[in-house]
Structure formats: structure tokens, C-alpha cells
Design an enzyme around this catalytic site. Structure first.
Site, mmCIF file in Angstrom:
data_model
loop_
_atom_site.group_PDB
_atom_site.id
_atom_site.type_symbol
_atom_site.label_atom_id
_atom_site.label_comp_id
_atom_site.label_asym_id
_atom_site.label_seq_id
_atom_site.Cartn_x
_atom_site.Cartn_y
_atom_site.Cartn_z
ATOM 1 N N ALA A 65 0.867 -1.177 0.000
ATOM 2 C CA ALA A 65 0.000 0.000 0.000
ATOM 3 C C ALA A 65 0.906 1.232 0.000
ATOM 4 C CB ALA A 65 -0.891 -0.016 1.229
ATOM 5 N N GLY A 110 0.560 -5.011 0.790
ATOM 6 C CA GLY A 110 -0.653 -5.016 -0.036
ATOM 7 C C GLY A 110 -0.448 -5.699 -1.378
ATOM 8 N N GLU A 113 -0.923 -9.252 -0.720
ATOM 9 C CA GLU A 113 -2.365 -9.448 -0.472
ATOM 10 C C GLU A 113 -3.146 -9.462 -1.784
ATOM 11 O OE1 GLU A 113 -2.135 -6.240 2.489
ATOM 12 O OE2 GLU A 113 -3.334 -7.538 3.777
ATOM 13 N N GLU A 133 4.501 -5.314 7.098
ATOM 14 C CA GLU A 133 3.757 -4.260 7.804
ATOM 15 C C GLU A 133 4.294 -4.011 9.214
ATOM 16 O OE1 GLU A 133 2.367 -6.583 5.921
ATOM 17 O OE2 GLU A 133 0.809 -5.683 4.672
HETATM 18 N N1 CO8 Z 1 4.563 3.081 -0.718
HETATM 19 C C1 CO8 Z 1 4.968 4.243 -1.288
HETATM 20 N N2 CO8 Z 1 6.119 4.359 -1.994
HETATM 21 C C2 CO8 Z 1 6.880 3.251 -2.137
HETATM 22 C C3 CO8 Z 1 6.534 2.032 -1.581
HETATM 23 C C4 CO8 Z 1 5.314 1.948 -0.847
HETATM 24 N N3 CO8 Z 1 4.858 0.804 -0.322
HETATM 25 N N4 CO8 Z 1 7.491 1.127 -1.883
HETATM 26 C C5 CO8 Z 1 8.403 1.778 -2.608
HETATM 27 N N5 CO8 Z 1 8.044 3.075 -2.770
HETATM 28 C C6 CO8 Z 1 8.778 4.129 -3.478
HETATM 29 C C7 CO8 Z 1 9.993 4.577 -2.706
HETATM 30 O O1 CO8 Z 1 9.635 5.526 -1.698
HETATM 31 C C8 CO8 Z 1 10.834 5.170 -3.804
HETATM 32 O O2 CO8 Z 1 10.360 6.463 -4.108
HETATM 33 P P1 CO8 Z 1 11.420 7.682 -4.374
HETATM 34 O O3 CO8 Z 1 12.202 7.238 -5.579
HETATM 35 O O4 CO8 Z 1 10.527 8.831 -4.613
HETATM 36 O O5 CO8 Z 1 12.252 7.765 -3.141
HETATM 37 C C9 CO8 Z 1 10.519 4.291 -5.012
HETATM 38 O O6 CO8 Z 1 9.290 3.618 -4.686
HETATM 39 C C10 CO8 Z 1 11.579 3.226 -5.251
HETATM 40 O O7 CO8 Z 1 11.755 2.491 -4.044
HETATM 41 P P2 CO8 Z 1 13.191 2.246 -3.383
HETATM 42 O O8 CO8 Z 1 14.133 3.323 -3.758
HETATM 43 O O9 CO8 Z 1 12.968 1.985 -1.923
HETATM 44 O O10 CO8 Z 1 13.591 0.903 -4.138
HETATM 45 P P3 CO8 Z 1 14.627 -0.205 -3.623
HETATM 46 O O11 CO8 Z 1 14.854 -1.107 -4.784
HETATM 47 O O12 CO8 Z 1 15.786 0.391 -2.968
HETATM 48 O O13 CO8 Z 1 13.815 -1.015 -2.485
HETATM 49 C C11 CO8 Z 1 11.899 -2.166 -1.587
HETATM 50 C C12 CO8 Z 1 12.713 -1.801 -2.842
HETATM 51 C C13 CO8 Z 1 12.715 -3.098 -0.700
HETATM 52 C C14 CO8 Z 1 10.640 -2.865 -2.061
HETATM 53 C C15 CO8 Z 1 11.568 -0.871 -0.803
HETATM 54 O O14 CO8 Z 1 11.003 0.088 -1.706
HETATM 55 C C16 CO8 Z 1 10.566 -1.072 0.309
HETATM 56 O O15 CO8 Z 1 10.906 -1.581 1.358
HETATM 57 N N6 CO8 Z 1 9.288 -0.639 0.099
HETATM 58 C C17 CO8 Z 1 8.266 -0.678 1.106
HETATM 59 C C18 CO8 Z 1 7.765 -2.104 1.297
HETATM 60 C C19 CO8 Z 1 6.705 -2.158 2.353
HETATM 61 O O16 CO8 Z 1 6.935 -1.879 3.515
HETATM 62 N N7 CO8 Z 1 5.490 -2.540 1.955
HETATM 63 C C20 CO8 Z 1 4.368 -2.645 2.848
HETATM 64 C C21 CO8 Z 1 3.628 -1.354 2.884
HETATM 65 S S1 CO8 Z 1 2.339 -1.376 4.123
HETATM 66 C C22 CO8 Z 1 1.102 -2.240 3.406
HETATM 67 O O17 CO8 Z 1 1.198 -2.686 2.306
HETATM 68 C C23 CO8 Z 1 -0.138 -2.377 4.225
HETATM 69 C C24 CO8 Z 1 -1.264 -2.980 3.408
HETATM 70 C C25 CO8 Z 1 -2.564 -2.849 4.091
HETATM 71 C C26 CO8 Z 1 -3.031 -1.440 4.093
HETATM 72 C C27 CO8 Z 1 -4.422 -1.400 4.637
HETATM 73 C C28 CO8 Z 1 -5.091 -0.077 4.495
HETATM 74 C C29 CO8 Z 1 -4.915 0.827 5.661
#
Ligand code: CO8
Length: 255
Positions: A65, A110, A113, A133
Site C-alpha cells: 500500500a 498489499g 495481499e 507491515e
Molecule cells: N509506498 C509508497 N512508496 C513506495 C513504496 C510503498 N509501499 N514502496 C516503494 N516506494 C517508493 C519509494 O519511496 C521510492 O520512491 P522515491 O524514488 O521517490 O524515493 C521508489 O518507490 C523506489 O523504491 P526504493 O528506492 O525503496 O527501491 P529499492 O529497490 O531500494 O527497495 C523495496 C525496494 C525493498 C521494495 C523498498 O522500496 C521497500 O521496502 N518498500 C516498502 C515495502 C513495504 O513496507 N510494503 C508494505 C507497505 S504497508 C502495506 O502494504 C499495508 C497494506 C494494508 C493497508 C491497509 C489499508 C490501511
């Protein structure tokens, strides 16, 4: 409706939906859910589509998400965001055609999911899976706590949900979270091959087998057997008669 994140295409009777916001690793925001809701309704209303494949553009299937959209939400707003996402993902299970997740890269939070809401999953050997999460101090909100133990088992689910560990495709296959792993360049060809196999079967039978299997899992066992029995009769006299006659006449069925 014009889509800004979804890229839909159709090849014959197979629909392919590419989630395309690679600059944010296809993170799921409100725009995505509005577009997805609309798209799934359009697939449901199109009798020519027999299978749907969902994939992602770039190095992610979906990295979760959208954290930037969620960061300032109140608890009440977060519940609404969760309810909307659950409702949209539930439409995948209710769709009258099988939905295959073709997981090209990160399927996190997400994103995992969404993959789990599909009927089955095939993945590139480069794909990564996890429910991270807890790293953010959150729990899953698109039914990860419910689908993961149902697809794997309680201990594997709680292992992933409590550690937030990211696993590779081989481990996900071992946990039966996914059904098949391919070379990265073969992913879409294999997804299309499987979709083609399904698309050639009796369309009513495919629809019923998905519906009865999914519904039955949530029912008392003998009530679920009764559900199968009731729907067993549906194709007789129609596509079922054609399929059986074709077998006896040693020809291909015409659905
Ligand atoms: N949300 C928003 N932006 C994201 C997300 C995300 N989940 N994942 C990546 N991005 C963005 C980064 O911020 C980055 O943006 P920018 O270039 O502007 O800085 C761009 O995508 C590229 O990402 P990275 O530079 O981090 O890429 P890497 O290759 O270095 O890393 C990863 C890849 C490991 C996947 C890393 O991006 C990461 O850890 N992402 C987050 C993963 C995460 O925690 N996901 C779970 C999110 S919470 C969730 O999904 C809850 C679901 C239920 C919600 C229910 C409703 C309330």
C-alpha cells in the site's frame, strides 16, 4: 473511464492487466483502487473474457500500500482505506473467470495481499514476497492475516506476519504460497500458456468450479457438498452435453 495506473489489454479471450506506477514500485493508492474497481466490473460484464492475468510493470509486482498516502491517516481513515481495499480485492474472487497473478518482482504487503486474492500465482525466480507491515508498526489491511494462513498454514503465516521476513520465490513455492516459478523472461509466456489452457475449457464449468470451490471453503462440509451437487446439474443439457457429445464423437467441443 480513463486509467492512469492500470494498463489493460486483451489477447483473444485472455485479459492482461498491468499495474503501472513503476516510479513508486506500483504502490497501491486510492487512484489504483478506484481504477481497479471499475476495471473488475468491466471484466465481469464482458462475456468474451475467459481468464484474467494481473502483473506489474518494472521491478515490482506491487511493493505494498502507498505509505506516503497512509502516513497521516487517522485510525478511522485507515479503517475506511482497508475496507475499500478488501472490497475491491474480494471482487477478484467473485469474478466469473479465473484470475492468475503473474508476479514479476516485489510482492510486499498489499502487493502480496493482491496476489493472494487472485485464484493462483506464478512467479519469476526474481520475485520476492513478504508481509513487512510490522516493520512500519502496522498490520495487513487487505486480508493478509486471513488469506495467508488459509493458503499456507498457521505457523508459516505467523512466521511471515510477525518477522516481516522477505522470502524468495523458491521458498514461497515450498510454502505453497505460489504454484509455479519461471525464469524471469518466461513469466508472461507461461501465464499466457496457462490462461490459454483454461480458456479452452467449458466456460460455464470453469466459472462454476471457481465459484463452488471458493464458496464451499467457507461452509460447513456437507452443506458445501450439497452446493457442488446443486451446481453439478447446471451444465447438463447445455455446455456439458456438448462436451460429452464431443468426447463420444471424437471431436473438439464447440462451447
Ligand atoms: N509506498 C509508497 N512508496 C513506495 C513504496 C510503498 N509501499 N514502496 C516503494 N516506494 C517508493 C519509494 O519511496 C521510492 O520512491 P522515491 O524514488 O521517490 O524515493 C521508489 O518507490 C523506489 O523504491 P526504493 O528506492 O525503496 O527501491 P529499492 O529497490 O531500494 O527497495 C523495496 C525496494 C525493498 C521494495 C523498498 O522500496 C521497500 O521496502 N518498500 C516498502 C515495502 C513495504 O513496507 N510494503 C508494505 C507497505 S504497508 C502495506 O502494504 C499495508 C497494506 C494494508 C493497508 C491497509 C489499508 C490501511
Amino acid at each position: 473511464m480513463d486509467y492512469s495506473i492500470l494498463k489493460p489489454s486483451i489477447e483473444g479471450s485472455i485479459a492482461v492487466l498491468t499495474i503501472s506506477r513503476p516510479q513508486a514500485l506500483n504502490a497501491l493508492n486510492s487512484v489504483f483502487f478506484n481504477e481497479m474497481d471499475h476495471y473488475l466490473s468491466s471484466v465481469s460484464g464482458n462475456p468474451d473474457i475467459r481468464v484474467l492475468i494481473i502483473t506489474g510493470e518494472g521491478k515490482a509486482f506491487v511493493a505494498g500500500a502507498d505509505i506516503a498516502e497512509m502516513v497521516n491517516m487517522s485510525p478511522a481513515e485507515a479503517r475506511v482505506f482497508s475496507a475499500k481495499g478488501q472490497a475491491v480485492f474480494n471482487k477478484i474472487g467473485e469474478l466469473g473467470v479465473p484470475v492468475i497473478a503473474a508476479i514479476n518482482g516485489f510482492a510486499l504487503g498489499g502487493g502480496m495481499e493482491l496476489a493472494m486474492a487472485c485464484d493462483f500465482r506464478i512467479a519469476s525466480s526474481l520475485a520476492k514476497f513478504g508481509q513487512p507491515e510490522v516493520n512500519l508498526g502496522l498490520i495487513p489491511g487487505y486480508a493478509g492475516t486471513q488469506r495467508l494462513p488459509r493458503l499456507t498454514n498457521l505457523a508459516d503465516a505467523l512466521y511471515l506476519l510477525t518477522t516481516g521476513e522477505v522470502i524468495d520465490a523458491a521458498t514461497a513455492l515450498q510454502m505453497r504460497l505460489i504454484q509455479k516459478v519461471t525464469e524471469p523472461t518466461d513469466l508472461m509466456a507461461e501465464a499466457m500458456r496457462l490462461a490459454g489452457l483454461i480458456a479452452a475449457k467449458g466456460p460455464l464449468a470453469v466459472k462454476l468450479v471457481k465459484q463452488v470451490t471458493r464458496q464451499g471453503l467457507g461452509m460447513e462440509y456437507f452443506a458445501a457438498e450439497k452446493l457442488e451437487q446443486e451446481h453439478f446439474g447446471d451444465p447438463f443439457g447445455g455446455q456439458g452435453a456438448e462436451g460429452m457429445r464431443a468426447f463420444l464423437e471424437k471431436r473438439k467441443p464447440v462451447w
